[in-house]
Design a protein around this motif. Structure first.
Motif, PDB file in Angstrom:
ATOM      1  N   SER A  17       0.834  -1.202   0.000  1.00 29.96           N
ATOM      2  CA  SER A  17       0.000   0.000   0.000  1.00 29.96           C
ATOM      3  C   SER A  17       0.868   1.250   0.000  1.00 29.96           C
ATOM      4  N   ARG A  19       0.177   5.782   0.136  1.00 28.54           N
ATOM      5  CA  ARG A  19      -0.761   6.899   0.177  1.00 28.54           C
ATOM      6  C   ARG A  19      -0.104   8.135  -0.437  1.00 28.54           C
ATOM      7  N   ARG A  66      -9.826  -1.030  -4.516  1.00 33.17           N
ATOM      8  CA  ARG A  66      -8.440  -1.039  -4.033  1.00 33.17           C
ATOM      9  C   ARG A  66      -7.933   0.372  -3.713  1.00 33.17           C
ATOM     10  N   GLN A  81      -5.320   6.760  -1.447  1.00 33.36           N
ATOM     11  CA  GLN A  81      -4.860   5.558  -0.751  1.00 33.36           C
ATOM     12  C   GLN A  81      -4.900   4.399  -1.732  1.00 33.36           C
ATOM     13  N   ASN A  83      -4.125   0.410  -2.313  1.00 33.73           N
ATOM     14  CA  ASN A  83      -3.893  -0.889  -1.688  1.00 33.73           C
ATOM     15  C   ASN A  83      -3.763  -1.967  -2.753  1.00 33.73           C
ATOM     16  N   SER A  84      -3.156  -3.066  -2.368  1.00 29.77           N
ATOM     17  CA  SER A  84      -3.004  -4.209  -3.284  1.00 29.77           C
ATOM     18  C   SER A  84      -2.406  -3.780  -4.617  1.00 29.77           C
TER      19      SER A  84
END
Length: 115
Positions: A17, A19, A66, A81, A83-84
């Motif tokens: 991840s 950000r 995601r 953000q 993720n994955s």
């Protein structure tokens, strides 16, 4: 003079991840949306996500579930953000702000996803 500053970016392993943030300075009248685009080497710039002034979000299909696009209006900052993350998502990520008359772009920040 309007500036969009994007710290962050960097190297992350696949499945990890990250950000991103983008802070706007200067006077922007009638902001309609803030969002993110990305451009991988050799590819065209593509939409990642946008968020309108009333908080409505829109995502490219491959990012749904995601990625999360959010904003802090008081700080004039938009966040992404992620993720994955996948190796194919290595790219320069650009934030943008759309007003009634102008589109502003950040300088871009490189995200590298290693396999």
């Amino acid at each position: 003079q309007v500036r969009l500053v994007e710290p962050g970016g960097g190297l992350v392993q696949a499945g990890g991840s990250l950000r991103l943030s983008c802070a706007a300075s200067g006077i922007i009248f009638n902001t309609r949306s803030m969002g993110w685009y990305r451009q991988a080497p050799g590819n065209q710039r593509e939409l990642v996500a946008t968020i309108t002034s009333d908080g409505t979000t829109n995502y490219a299909n491959s990012m749904k579930g995601r990625f999360t696009n959010s904003k802090d209006s008081a700080k004039r900052t938009v966040y992404l953000q992620m993720n994955s993350l996948k190796p194919g998502e290595t790219a320069d990520y650009y934030c943008n702000v759309v007003s009634n008359s102008t589109i502003y772009w950040g300088q871009g920040t490189r995200v590298t996803v290693s396999s």
